[in-house]
Every structure is written in C-alpha cells, then in structure tokens.
Design a protein around this motif. Sequence first.
Motif, PDB file in Angstrom:
ATOM      1  N   ALA A  48      17.699  16.383  15.827  1.00 15.64           N
ATOM      2  CA  ALA A  48      18.494  15.623  14.864  1.00 15.64           C
ATOM      3  C   ALA A  48      17.600  15.076  13.761  1.00 15.64           C
ATOM      4  O   ALA A  48      17.939  15.134  12.574  1.00 15.64           O
ATOM      5  CB  ALA A  48      19.231  14.487  15.573  1.00 15.64           C
ATOM      6  N   ASN A  49      16.447  14.542  14.145  1.00 12.77           N
ATOM      7  CA  ASN A  49      15.512  13.988  13.172  1.00 12.77           C
ATOM      8  C   ASN A  49      15.027  15.060  12.207  1.00 12.77           C
ATOM      9  O   ASN A  49      14.895  14.819  11.001  1.00 12.77           O
ATOM     10  CB  ASN A  49      14.326  13.338  13.906  1.00 12.77           C
ATOM     11  N   GLY A  50      14.764  16.257  12.721  1.00  9.04           N
ATOM     12  CA  GLY A  50      14.313  17.356  11.869  1.00  9.04           C
ATOM     13  C   GLY A  50      15.366  17.776  10.856  1.00  9.04           C
ATOM     14  O   GLY A  50      15.062  18.016   9.686  1.00  9.04           O
ATOM     15  N   ALA A  51      16.617  17.876  11.305  1.00  8.35           N
ATOM     16  CA  ALA A  51      17.714  18.250  10.391  1.00  8.35           C
ATOM     17  C   ALA A  51      17.890  17.195   9.309  1.00  8.35           C
ATOM     18  O   ALA A  51      18.078  17.512   8.137  1.00  8.35           O
ATOM     19  CB  ALA A  51      19.009  18.436  11.173  1.00  8.35           C
ATOM     20  N   GLN A  52      17.807  15.930   9.717  1.00  8.09           N
ATOM     21  CA  GLN A  52      17.986  14.834   8.760  1.00  8.09           C
ATOM     22  C   GLN A  52      16.817  14.761   7.787  1.00  8.09           C
ATOM     23  O   GLN A  52      17.025  14.588   6.577  1.00  8.09           O
ATOM     24  CB  GLN A  52      18.139  13.518   9.512  1.00  8.09           C
ATOM     25  N   ALA A  53      15.599  14.895   8.265  1.00  6.40           N
ATOM     26  CA  ALA A  53      14.424  14.827   7.394  1.00  6.40           C
ATOM     27  C   ALA A  53      14.440  15.956   6.369  1.00  6.40           C
ATOM     28  O   ALA A  53      14.139  15.734   5.182  1.00  6.40           O
ATOM     29  CB  ALA A  53      13.148  14.874   8.233  1.00  6.40           C
ATOM     30  N   ALA A  54      14.803  17.159   6.803  1.00  5.61           N
ATOM     31  CA  ALA A  54      14.870  18.298   5.881  1.00  5.61           C
ATOM     32  C   ALA A  54      15.934  18.051   4.812  1.00  5.61           C
ATOM     33  O   ALA A  54      15.719  18.314   3.622  1.00  5.61           O
ATOM     34  CB  ALA A  54      15.167  19.581   6.652  1.00  5.61           C
ATOM     35  N   ASN A  55      17.065  17.535   5.246  1.00  3.58           N
ATOM     36  CA  ASN A  55      18.160  17.263   4.315  1.00  3.58           C
ATOM     37  C   ASN A  55      17.768  16.184   3.316  1.00  3.58           C
ATOM     38  O   ASN A  55      17.987  16.330   2.106  1.00  3.58           O
ATOM     39  CB  ASN A  55      19.412  16.852   5.101  1.00  3.58           C
ATOM     40  N   ASP A  56      17.181  15.102   3.816  1.00  4.61           N
ATOM     41  CA  ASP A  56      16.766  13.997   2.946  1.00  4.61           C
ATOM     42  C   ASP A  56      15.756  14.458   1.897  1.00  4.61           C
ATOM     43  O   ASP A  56      15.807  14.018   0.743  1.00  4.61           O
ATOM     44  CB  ASP A  56      16.179  12.851   3.767  1.00  4.61           C
ATOM     45  N   GLU A  94      27.982  31.706  30.664  1.00  8.08           N
ATOM     46  CA  GLU A  94      29.408  31.416  30.514  1.00  8.08           C
ATOM     47  C   GLU A  94      29.677  29.923  30.293  1.00  8.08           C
ATOM     48  O   GLU A  94      30.543  29.318  30.924  1.00  8.08           O
ATOM     49  CB  GLU A  94      30.202  31.936  31.715  1.00  8.08           C
ATOM     50  N   LYS A  95      28.946  29.377  29.348  1.00  8.23           N
ATOM     51  CA  LYS A  95      29.187  27.980  28.966  1.00  8.23           C
ATOM     52  C   LYS A  95      28.581  27.731  27.591  1.00  8.23           C
ATOM     53  O   LYS A  95      27.763  28.508  27.093  1.00  8.23           O
ATOM     54  CB  LYS A  95      28.586  27.015  29.982  1.00  8.23           C
ATOM     55  N   ASN A  96      29.014  26.634  26.981  1.00  8.87           N
ATOM     56  CA  ASN A  96      28.447  26.218  25.705  1.00  8.87           C
ATOM     57  C   ASN A  96      27.073  25.608  25.932  1.00  8.87           C
ATOM     58  O   ASN A  96      26.866  24.843  26.873  1.00  8.87           O
ATOM     59  CB  ASN A  96      29.335  25.160  25.028  1.00  8.87           C
ATOM     60  N   THR A  97      26.149  25.976  25.051  1.00  5.99           N
ATOM     61  CA  THR A  97      24.821  25.354  25.098  1.00  5.99           C
ATOM     62  C   THR A  97      24.497  24.833  23.709  1.00  5.99           C
ATOM     63  O   THR A  97      24.936  25.392  22.701  1.00  5.99           O
ATOM     64  CB  THR A  97      23.728  26.366  25.542  1.00  5.99           C
ATOM     65  N   GLN A  98      23.746  23.771  23.695  1.00  2.00           N
ATOM     66  CA  GLN A  98      23.399  23.167  22.414  1.00  2.00           C
ATOM     67  C   GLN A  98      22.322  23.986  21.728  1.00  2.00           C
ATOM     68  O   GLN A  98      21.358  24.417  22.354  1.00  2.00           O
ATOM     69  CB  GLN A  98      22.918  21.730  22.595  1.00  2.00           C
ATOM     70  N   ASP A  99      22.530  24.207  20.423  1.00  5.79           N
ATOM     71  CA  ASP A  99      21.578  24.976  19.623  1.00  5.79           C
ATOM     72  C   ASP A  99      21.148  24.142  18.422  1.00  5.79           C
ATOM     73  O   ASP A  99      21.453  24.461  17.275  1.00  5.79           O
ATOM     74  CB  ASP A  99      22.224  26.291  19.172  1.00  5.79           C
ATOM     75  N   GLY A 100      20.531  23.017  18.640  1.00  4.22           N
ATOM     76  CA  GLY A 100      20.029  22.186  17.559  1.00  4.22           C
ATOM     77  C   GLY A 100      21.100  21.318  16.924  1.00  4.22           C
ATOM     78  O   GLY A 100      22.148  21.053  17.529  1.00  4.22           O
ATOM     79  N   TYR A 101      20.800  20.909  15.686  1.00  5.50           N
ATOM     80  CA  TYR A 101      21.672  19.968  14.978  1.00  5.50           C
ATOM     81  C   TYR A 101      21.947  20.461  13.561  1.00  5.50           C
ATOM     82  O   TYR A 101      21.077  21.034  12.903  1.00  5.50           O
ATOM     83  CB  TYR A 101      21.022  18.587  14.905  1.00  5.50           C
ATOM     84  N   ASP A 102      23.177  20.196  13.100  1.00  2.00           N
ATOM     85  CA  ASP A 102      23.582  20.496  11.730  1.00  2.00           C
ATOM     86  C   ASP A 102      23.731  19.191  10.961  1.00  2.00           C
ATOM     87  O   ASP A 102      24.356  18.241  11.449  1.00  2.00           O
ATOM     88  CB  ASP A 102      24.926  21.230  11.698  1.00  2.00           C
ATOM     89  N   MET A 103      23.183  19.174   9.776  1.00  3.63           N
ATOM     90  CA  MET A 103      23.285  17.997   8.903  1.00  3.63           C
ATOM     91  C   MET A 103      23.956  18.423   7.611  1.00  3.63           C
ATOM     92  O   MET A 103      23.563  19.413   6.989  1.00  3.63           O
ATOM     93  CB  MET A 103      21.876  17.457   8.626  1.00  3.63           C
TER      94      MET A 103
END
Length: 187
Positions: A48-56, A94-103
């Motif tokens: 989450a921090n990486g997505a936010q820092a890149a966006n900022d 056969e399940k959802n897995t988290q693949d990082g964060y979208d900002m």
Amino acid sequence: AVSGGVAADSVDTSAVVPTVSVTGTGKVTVKPTIARINFGVFTHNDTANGAQAANDAIMAKITAALKAAGIKEDDVQTTGYSLQPRWIWDRAMEKNTQDGYDMNHSMVVTVRAIKDAGKIVSLVADNGANTVGGISFDVDDATLEQTRLTALDLAMVSARKRADVVAKAAGKTILSVQTVVVNENSY
C-alpha cells in the motif's frame, strides 16, 4: 372613571382588484470562458505504501508543471482518492489471492485561459497522468452572474410588454407590479 374609544370608518377590503398574470422570458447566450479538465493517476504496487508513494510522486510532478504553466493552486482540486487491495482469482488454489494494491487519485484543473485547454491536457499527460476523464466547458462566476442579471432584465421587459398588451386588449392600463416570481434555468 375615564373611558375612551376610537371610532373609524370601515374600509371594504373585499373589493376585487383586476389583475393580469403573465410570464416573461429572458435568454442570453454566452461563450464558455473556462475549461475544466478531469484527470488522474493510477498506480499499482506490492505494498500500500509503495502504491501511494508512487502516486504521490507523479501527482507532485503534475502539480509542479501546472504551477509552472501559470495555473493557480486554487484551480487544482482533488475529486477522488482511493487505495485498495487488488484481488485475483488463483485457478490452482481456487480462491482469490491478494495481488498488491491499487491507488487512484483523481483531480480537476480549471483552466481560465480557455485557449490553453489542449496544452494543459498534454501537460498533465506528459507529466504522468494516465487517466484523462475529459474536458468540460463552463462560464466563470463573474460572467455567469452578469449573464443572469441581463437575462432577468430581459425577462422583466418581456413580462411587462405582455402585461401591457393583455391590459390594452381588455381596455385597461397596468398601474403597478404586485408580485414577481423568478425561476432561473442555466445550461
């Protein structure tokens, strides 16, 4: 003992006063004076921090470029801001897995020199905006207020002309305005 009283002639207020009710319309057309550009930055990262820092970082670059182009800080506003996990379907498990964060960070910039709208679209895109939601055209507040006042004046002139025509046809004369109702529509 002292007693007193006041005597007054009664006034008949039930007399019907002839009235005429009319509608007047005032229409004024103006050219747009400002443009609003909706744009945004989408980033994805493992954290989450990486997505936010890149966006900022990208947004800072865009706002600096807008400032250098003469856009005032008050004319750049955030309209949306979201940070959320991305989920993908893992077929093997056969399940959802988290693949990082979208900002997502979306903004609107008001361009007061309308002729520069295309240049500002290119500027935000060249500095990292990866979503451009479009351009809308509008009228600045001062022009809009003056336009409304002019339309109201035209509506009153229109209403008075109609009232005079109706009264004349009935063999009467308009003496005064009793009531005014204003309905405004802007588009």
